[in-house]
Design an enzyme around this catalytic site. Structure first.
Site, PDB file in Angstrom:
ATOM      1  N   TYR A  76      66.825   3.540 -89.137  1.00  0.00           N
ATOM      2  CA  TYR A  76      65.504   3.046 -89.451  1.00  0.00           C
ATOM      3  C   TYR A  76      64.338   3.765 -89.310  1.00  0.00           C
ATOM      4  CZ  TYR A  76      67.640  -1.146 -90.309  1.00  0.00           C
ATOM      5  OH  TYR A  76      68.543  -2.588 -90.693  1.00  0.00           O
ATOM      6  N   ARG A  79      63.351   5.102 -92.267  1.00  0.00           N
ATOM      7  CA  ARG A  79      62.520   4.057 -93.170  1.00  0.00           C
ATOM      8  C   ARG A  79      61.522   3.975 -92.717  1.00  0.00           C
ATOM      9  NH1 ARG A  79      66.018  -1.052 -93.475  1.00  0.00           N
ATOM     10  NH2 ARG A  79      64.729  -1.602 -95.656  1.00  0.00           N
ATOM     11  N   HIS A 130      63.092 -11.676 -91.905  1.00  0.00           N
ATOM     12  CA  HIS A 130      63.874 -10.323 -91.643  1.00  0.00           C
ATOM     13  C   HIS A 130      63.069  -9.166 -91.002  1.00  0.00           C
ATOM     14  CE1 HIS A 130      67.149 -10.948 -95.358  1.00  0.00           C
ATOM     15  NE2 HIS A 130      66.989 -12.005 -94.517  1.00  0.00           N
ATOM     16  N   CYS A 143      66.491 -10.029 -72.382  1.00  0.00           N
ATOM     17  CA  CYS A 143      66.260  -9.817 -72.391  1.00  0.00           C
ATOM     18  C   CYS A 143      65.029  -9.861 -73.579  1.00  0.00           C
ATOM     19  CB  CYS A 143      66.387  -8.212 -72.469  1.00  0.00           C
ATOM     20  SG  CYS A 143      64.110  -6.830 -71.969  1.00  0.00           S
ATOM     21  N   CYS A 162      64.791  -3.798 -68.564  1.00  0.00           N
ATOM     22  CA  CYS A 162      66.120  -3.910 -68.693  1.00  0.00           C
ATOM     23  C   CYS A 162      67.169  -2.608 -69.217  1.00  0.00           C
ATOM     24  CB  CYS A 162      66.425  -5.167 -68.785  1.00  0.00           C
ATOM     25  SG  CYS A 162      67.122  -4.782 -70.941  1.00  0.00           S
ATOM     26  N   GLY A 199      61.042 -10.275-107.308  1.00  0.00           N
ATOM     27  CA  GLY A 199      62.115  -9.214-107.203  1.00  0.00           C
ATOM     28  C   GLY A 199      62.726  -9.145-105.653  1.00  0.00           C
ATOM     29  N   THR A 200      63.740 -10.249-105.797  1.00  0.00           N
ATOM     30  CA  THR A 200      64.317 -10.827-104.952  1.00  0.00           C
ATOM     31  C   THR A 200      66.222 -10.706-105.819  1.00  0.00           C
ATOM     32  OG1 THR A 200      65.511 -11.248-102.928  1.00  0.00           O
ATOM     33  CG2 THR A 200      64.517 -12.795-104.365  1.00  0.00           C
ATOM     34  N   SER A 201      67.065 -10.397-105.218  1.00  0.00           N
ATOM     35  CA  SER A 201      68.322 -10.425-106.225  1.00  0.00           C
ATOM     36  C   SER A 201      68.763 -11.347-105.862  1.00  0.00           C
ATOM     37  CB  SER A 201      69.380  -9.763-105.330  1.00  0.00           C
ATOM     38  OG  SER A 201      69.653  -9.907-103.941  1.00  0.00           O
TER      39      SER A 201
HETATM   40  P1  OAD Z   1      68.245  -6.361-103.110  1.00  0.00           P
HETATM   41  O1  OAD Z   1      67.723  -4.891-103.775  1.00  0.00           O
HETATM   42  O2  OAD Z   1      68.653  -7.363-103.083  1.00  0.00           O
HETATM   43  O3  OAD Z   1      67.089  -7.047-104.814  1.00  0.00           O
HETATM   44  C1  OAD Z   1      66.063  -6.343-105.546  1.00  0.00           C
HETATM   45  C2  OAD Z   1      65.688  -6.357-106.413  1.00  0.00           C
HETATM   46  O4  OAD Z   1      64.480  -6.660-107.257  1.00  0.00           O
HETATM   47  C3  OAD Z   1      66.521  -7.068-107.643  1.00  0.00           C
HETATM   48  O5  OAD Z   1      66.857  -8.490-108.382  1.00  0.00           O
HETATM   49  C4  OAD Z   1      65.595  -6.347-108.522  1.00  0.00           C
HETATM   50  O6  OAD Z   1      66.548  -7.294-110.183  1.00  0.00           O
HETATM   51  C5  OAD Z   1      64.551  -6.452-108.592  1.00  0.00           C
HETATM   52  N1  OAD Z   1      63.342  -5.373-108.646  1.00  0.00           N
HETATM   53  C6  OAD Z   1      63.590  -4.044-108.959  1.00  0.00           C
HETATM   54  N2  OAD Z   1      62.222  -3.844-109.255  1.00  0.00           N
HETATM   55  C7  OAD Z   1      61.569  -4.300-109.119  1.00  0.00           C
HETATM   56  C8  OAD Z   1      60.332  -4.643-109.499  1.00  0.00           C
HETATM   57  N3  OAD Z   1      59.385  -3.806-109.710  1.00  0.00           N
HETATM   58  N4  OAD Z   1      59.483  -5.697-110.307  1.00  0.00           N
HETATM   59  C9  OAD Z   1      60.087  -6.858-110.439  1.00  0.00           C
HETATM   60  N5  OAD Z   1      61.779  -7.047-109.593  1.00  0.00           N
HETATM   61  C10 OAD Z   1      62.069  -5.626-109.384  1.00  0.00           C
HETATM   62  O7  OAD Z   1      66.322  -6.939-102.983  1.00  0.00           O
HETATM   63  P2  OAD Z   1      66.447  -8.357-101.981  1.00  0.00           P
HETATM   64  O8  OAD Z   1      66.311  -9.422-102.914  1.00  0.00           O
HETATM   65  O9  OAD Z   1      65.011  -8.055-101.489  1.00  0.00           O
HETATM   66  O10 OAD Z   1      68.418  -7.742 -95.617  1.00  0.00           O
HETATM   67  O11 OAD Z   1      67.768  -8.416-100.351  1.00  0.00           O
HETATM   68  C11 OAD Z   1      67.753  -9.621 -99.725  1.00  0.00           C
HETATM   69  C12 OAD Z   1      68.238  -8.770 -97.966  1.00  0.00           C
HETATM   70  O12 OAD Z   1      69.675  -8.092 -98.373  1.00  0.00           O
HETATM   71  C13 OAD Z   1      67.238  -7.899 -97.872  1.00  0.00           C
HETATM   72  O13 OAD Z   1      65.904  -8.373 -96.944  1.00  0.00           O
HETATM   73  C14 OAD Z   1      68.249  -7.249 -96.455  1.00  0.00           C
HETATM   74  C15 OAD Z   1      69.164  -6.821 -97.539  1.00  0.00           C
HETATM   75  O14 OAD Z   1      70.716  -6.405 -97.396  1.00  0.00           O
HETATM   76  C16 OAD Z   1      69.096  -7.095 -94.414  1.00  0.00           C
HETATM   77  O15 OAD Z   1      69.069  -6.050 -94.758  1.00  0.00           O
HETATM   78  C17 OAD Z   1      68.756  -8.296 -93.465  1.00  0.00           C
END
Ligand code: OAD
Length: 256
Positions: A76, A79, A130, A143, A162, A199-201
């Site tokens: 972390y 990051r 998150h 705590c 603590c 931009g989320t899977s």
């Molecule tokens: P992922 O890495 O699972 O997915 C990223 C998505 O972004 C994919 O679908 C890519 O195709 C898409 N992508 C990549 N580059 C892009 C761009 N330039 N423009 C548009 N789309 C793009 O990430 P998350 O969906 O955010 O949780 O993952 C969800 C959670 O799983 C995260 O918050 C994290 C992870 O484990 C924790 O750490 C608890």
């Protein structure tokens, strides 16, 4: 199955999306790591992503932290240190612009990201489901110590209340989401007329579930992603391309 859009298809999809947004009183947006990719922040599941190079169990679970807190802090801190260098990209700015257009009360941004880039771009009231890399908290569940910290941390920081180890205030696998944030996110998904998924899977709960909720409650759902996802087949419009390009185009379309 969706196929990569050519520019004509993108024009049609942008026009359809702009139409949905013009009709909408309330808008909610769900973002994931992809929206920050063009800022140089790694996504999780893409090729070369964070989860390819790290053991999720070791660095992103309470059990992993208990076993080896130094390893978790190393992960972390790397990051956290990157946060000083990364800047919002045109996708983040376009979403901030949309919030100005709809007004704070009618535009809710829900993010799974912990990088704070939406806030840096000027979006207010961001729901960080998150948590945040810019906060640390006590690892002792009894705590309530928590503080904003985005500086580099040396060694293993301890709680001043603590004396237990402090940890990043992010949500790990197997942990519950911050309750107030999650309630607000659910409400935004239910009450919006247009739900933008960027931009989320959408494979991790509650991402995928919020999309279903928004749909069930009647919102038009629009996806922006580099690739097709599991959600693509259930959305009203799926636009494929980088969010840093597509979102500014969308704002431009709305303004034209
Ligand atoms: P992922 O890495 O699972 O997915 C990223 C998505 O972004 C994919 O679908 C890519 O195709 C898409 N992508 C990549 N580059 C892009 C761009 N330039 N423009 C548009 N789309 C793009 O990430 P998350 O969906 O955010 O949780 O993952 C969800 C959670 O799983 C995260 O918050 C994290 C992870 O484990 C924790 O750490 C608890």
């Amino acid at each position: 199955m969706h196929h990569p859009v050519d520019s004509d298809d993108l024009e049609v999809a942008l026009a359809k999306t702009a139409g949905y947004l013009r009709e909408a009183k309330r808008v909610a947006v769900l973002t994931g790591a992809g929206v920050s990719a063009e800022s140089g922040v790694k996504t999780f599941r893409d090729e070369g992503g964070l989860w390819e190079g790290h053991d999720v169990e070791a660095v992103a679970t309470p059990q992993g932290f208990k076993r080896d807190p130094s390893l978790v802090w190393k992960f972390y801190n790397a990051r956290r240190n990157q946060l000083a260098e990364v800047k919002p990209n045109p996708g983040h700015f376009a979403l901030a612009e949309l919030q100005r257009r709809f007004g704070h009360d009618n535009f809710t941004l829900i993010t799974q990201n912990v990088d704070g880039l939406h806030q840096k771009a000027g979006t207010a009231n961001v729901l960080e489901v998150h948590g945040s890399l810019r906060r640390i908290r006590c690892s002792n569940v009894a705590c309530d110590y928590e503080e904003d910290r985005d500086d580099a941390l040396e060694g293993l920081p301890e709680c001043e209340k603590c004396a237990r180890y402090l940890r990043p205030a992010v949500v790990w696998f197997g942990e519950v989401l911050p309750e107030d944030v999650f309630i607000a996110a659910k409400m935004a998904a239910k009450e919006c007329d247009a739900f933008l998924v960027v931009g989320t899977s959408a494979v991790v709960w509650p991402g995928a579930w919020l999309i279903l909720l928004a749909r069930e409650f009647g919102a038009n759902v629009i996806e922006v992603n580099l690739n097709p996802t599991d959600a693509s087949s259930i959305v009203d419009v799926a636009m494929q391309g980088p969010s840093g390009v597509i979102l500014p185009k969308l704002v431009e379309k709305l303004n034209s």
